[in-house]
Scaffold this motif. Structure first.
Motif, mmCIF file in Angstrom:
data_model
loop_
_atom_site.group_PDB
_atom_site.id
_atom_site.type_symbol
_atom_site.label_atom_id
_atom_site.label_comp_id
_atom_site.label_asym_id
_atom_site.label_seq_id
_atom_site.Cartn_x
_atom_site.Cartn_y
_atom_site.Cartn_z
ATOM 1 N N ALA A 69 0.810 -1.216 0.000
ATOM 2 C CA ALA A 69 0.000 0.000 0.000
ATOM 3 C C ALA A 69 0.843 1.265 0.000
ATOM 4 C CB ALA A 69 -0.936 -0.010 1.206
ATOM 5 N N LEU A 70 1.917 1.288 0.785
ATOM 6 C CA LEU A 70 2.730 2.500 0.870
ATOM 7 C C LEU A 70 3.361 2.842 -0.472
ATOM 8 C CD1 LEU A 70 4.467 2.053 4.350
ATOM 9 C CD2 LEU A 70 2.450 3.416 3.759
ATOM 10 N N ALA A 71 3.820 1.828 -1.182
ATOM 11 C CA ALA A 71 4.384 2.064 -2.512
ATOM 12 C C ALA A 71 3.314 2.578 -3.464
ATOM 13 C CB ALA A 71 5.011 0.781 -3.048
ATOM 14 N N ALA A 72 2.112 2.039 -3.357
ATOM 15 C CA ALA A 72 1.020 2.489 -4.216
ATOM 16 C C ALA A 72 0.689 3.955 -3.958
ATOM 17 C CB ALA A 72 -0.213 1.615 -3.997
ATOM 18 N N LEU A 73 0.666 4.334 -2.702
ATOM 19 C CA LEU A 73 0.407 5.731 -2.355
ATOM 20 C C LEU A 73 1.492 6.642 -2.921
ATOM 21 C CD1 LEU A 73 -0.732 5.211 1.337
ATOM 22 C CD2 LEU A 73 -2.153 6.096 -0.531
ATOM 23 N N ARG A 74 2.721 6.151 -2.889
ATOM 24 C CA ARG A 74 3.824 6.974 -3.372
ATOM 25 C C ARG A 74 3.754 7.172 -4.885
ATOM 26 N NH1 ARG A 74 10.360 6.064 -2.544
ATOM 27 N NH2 ARG A 74 10.915 8.265 -2.766
ATOM 28 N N VAL A 75 3.512 6.103 -5.636
ATOM 29 C CA VAL A 75 3.481 6.258 -7.091
ATOM 30 C C VAL A 75 2.270 7.060 -7.531
ATOM 31 C CG1 VAL A 75 4.816 4.164 -7.495
ATOM 32 C CG2 VAL A 75 2.333 4.037 -7.475
ATOM 33 N N ALA A 76 1.170 6.987 -6.772
ATOM 34 C CA ALA A 76 0.011 7.816 -7.084
ATOM 35 C C ALA A 76 0.357 9.292 -6.923
ATOM 36 C CB ALA A 76 -1.170 7.444 -6.188
ATOM 37 N N ALA A 77 1.076 9.600 -5.849
ATOM 38 C CA ALA A 77 1.476 10.984 -5.604
ATOM 39 C C ALA A 77 2.468 11.479 -6.649
ATOM 40 C CB ALA A 77 2.079 11.107 -4.207
ATOM 41 N N LEU A 78 3.260 10.567 -7.213
ATOM 42 C CA LEU A 78 4.246 10.941 -8.218
ATOM 43 C C LEU A 78 3.634 11.137 -9.597
ATOM 44 C CD1 LEU A 78 7.199 8.603 -7.175
ATOM 45 C CD2 LEU A 78 7.211 11.107 -7.120
ATOM 46 N N GLY A 79 2.378 10.715 -9.772
ATOM 47 C CA GLY A 79 1.700 10.986 -11.033
ATOM 48 C C GLY A 79 1.373 9.802 -11.905
ATOM 49 N N ILE A 86 10.703 2.693 -5.071
ATOM 50 C CA ILE A 86 10.379 3.464 -6.258
ATOM 51 C C ILE A 86 11.436 4.559 -6.454
ATOM 52 C CG2 ILE A 86 8.677 4.985 -7.337
ATOM 53 C CD1 ILE A 86 7.737 2.127 -7.136
ATOM 54 N N ASP A 87 11.856 4.748 -7.693
ATOM 55 C CA ASP A 87 12.801 5.807 -8.037
ATOM 56 C C ASP A 87 11.999 7.005 -8.551
ATOM 57 O OD1 ASP A 87 14.700 7.506 -9.069
ATOM 58 O OD2 ASP A 87 15.853 5.940 -10.056
ATOM 59 N N PRO A 88 11.848 8.052 -7.745
ATOM 60 C CA PRO A 88 11.050 9.218 -8.178
ATOM 61 C C PRO A 88 11.545 9.829 -9.480
ATOM 62 C CG PRO A 88 11.556 9.356 -5.838
ATOM 63 C CD PRO A 88 12.404 8.247 -6.398
ATOM 64 N N GLU A 89 12.867 9.867 -9.658
ATOM 65 C CA GLU A 89 13.413 10.462 -10.879
ATOM 66 C C GLU A 89 13.026 9.639 -12.112
ATOM 67 O OE1 GLU A 89 17.577 11.079 -10.515
ATOM 68 O OE2 GLU A 89 17.385 12.528 -8.864
ATOM 69 N N GLU A 90 12.949 8.329 -11.941
ATOM 70 C CA GLU A 90 12.545 7.474 -13.056
ATOM 71 C C GLU A 90 11.086 7.734 -13.425
ATOM 72 O OE1 GLU A 90 13.398 4.640 -16.013
ATOM 73 O OE2 GLU A 90 14.750 5.643 -14.612
ATOM 74 N N VAL A 91 10.225 7.820 -12.420
ATOM 75 C CA VAL A 91 8.812 8.110 -12.674
ATOM 76 C C VAL A 91 8.661 9.460 -13.373
ATOM 77 C CG1 VAL A 91 6.549 8.499 -11.634
ATOM 78 C CG2 VAL A 91 8.073 6.759 -10.673
ATOM 79 N N GLN A 92 9.291 10.467 -12.825
ATOM 80 C CA GLN A 92 9.179 11.808 -13.379
ATOM 81 C C GLN A 92 9.784 11.898 -14.774
ATOM 82 O OE1 GLN A 92 11.089 13.891 -10.188
ATOM 83 N NE2 GLN A 92 9.316 13.725 -8.830
ATOM 84 N N GLY A 93 10.886 11.149 -14.992
ATOM 85 C CA GLY A 93 11.514 11.163 -16.304
ATOM 86 C C GLY A 93 10.631 10.540 -17.380
ATOM 87 N N ILE A 94 9.968 9.439 -17.038
ATOM 88 C CA ILE A 94 9.063 8.802 -17.999
ATOM 89 C C ILE A 94 7.861 9.699 -18.270
ATOM 90 C CG2 ILE A 94 7.451 6.891 -18.323
ATOM 91 C CD1 ILE A 94 9.445 5.073 -16.959
#
Length: 284
Positions: A16-26, A271-279
């Motif tokens: 759940a915590l990872a899911a919350l994080r990726v949702a917040a990242l977009g 989760i790598d925030p920079e990877e999410v944001q870069g994609i």
């Protein structure tokens, strides 16, 4: 000039915590898996994972629940990666899958109108068959009877056939003189017959970037069958531009989704925030 629709990014989250994080990242869609199951290819999360995500989420994107009771095969001969044995389930395991779908639905927290749904896949056991006097193994195929039953249990929620499909693609090695349709083509037709809404695939074993030619064929066929293609398998910032360009995904955004774990690559589920944001930046 008509506006070109944006490509969506689905991120598998482990817990759940990872899911919350990726949702917040977009992330525009989340595939929810059990915490600690990345090494197993993703397993069914707990009911508590779903509750925690829904009740704590400030940004509610569509959610897909993985339904998979166990992952990598334990046989030493099959060590080192997924194999078709990982997608064959006995009667007890199938009952667990069906019960899991019912339990998640029973919570009343999923929303079909938001695009919530389930991810699963079952292959039939290989069988021996006779062909022109020779005994050979049949190519792996969709277990249509049991997949259809799970889809009926899951409705009205969407259902996606996961990367078990890549095992079907890899079965296409018949002799040149054998008048057999490609397994991937028959497999997609089987998915449509079952009622699947989508298929997660890298176009065969390995990474999507190495299977562009096959992905092109799969996407075209899936579009004709009104099945969404979710392109995954090693999708990263370093290659997503090449993948989208070579497959012409900008013009197929209504029928194609992109799937990337966006992990740090250190063997963890971080989760790598920079990877999410870069994609997301490359997807506009």
């Amino acid at each position: 000039m008509a506006e070109i629709p944006l490509l969506g990014l689905e991120i598998p989250a482990f817990g759940a915590l990872a899911a919350l994080r990726v949702a917040a990242l977009g992330a525009t869609r989340i595939e929810l898996n059990a915490l600690g199951s990345y090494g197993e290819g993703g397993l069914t999360p707990s009911l508590e994972d779903l509750k925690q995500f829904i009740f704590a989420s400030a940004q509610r994107c569509p959610l897909r629940i993985m339904i998979r009771p166990r992952g990598l095969a334990s046989s030493p001969a099959e060590a080192g990666g997924l194999s078709k044995r990982d997608f064959h389930y006995n009667a007890e395991e199938f009952d667990i899958m069906e019960a899991g779908i019912k339990e998640f639905k029973g919570l009343g927290l999923l929303d079909a109108n938001k695009g919530d749904g389930f991810v699963f896949g079952i292959l039939e056991e290989d069988e021996l068959e006779e062909y022109e006097g020779h005994i050979r193994r049949q190519r792996c195929r969709v277990d249509k009877a049991r997949c259809t039953r799970l889809i009926q249990t899951a409705r009205p929620f969407k259902c996606v056939f996961h990367r078990a499909f890549d095992e079907i693609v890899s079965c296409d090695t018949p002799a040149l003189d054998e008048p057999i349709r490609p397994s991937w083509e028959t497999g997609l037709e089987d998915l449509a017959a079952c009622g699947f809404d989508g298929v997660l695939t890298s176009g065969g074993l390995g990474k999507a970037i190495n299977n562009i030619e096959m992905l092109e064929k799969i996407i075209q066929k899936a579009q004709a069958l009104q099945i969404e293609t979710v392109v995954g398998g090693g999708v990263r910032t370093a290659n997503i531009g090449d993948i989208t360009q070579r497959l012409g995904l900008w013009m197929r955004a209504n029928s194609v989704y992109l799937h990337s774990a966006c992990l740090r690559g250190n063997g963890s589920e971080d989760i790598d925030p920079e990877e999410v944001q870069g994609i997301l930046a490359q997807l506009g």
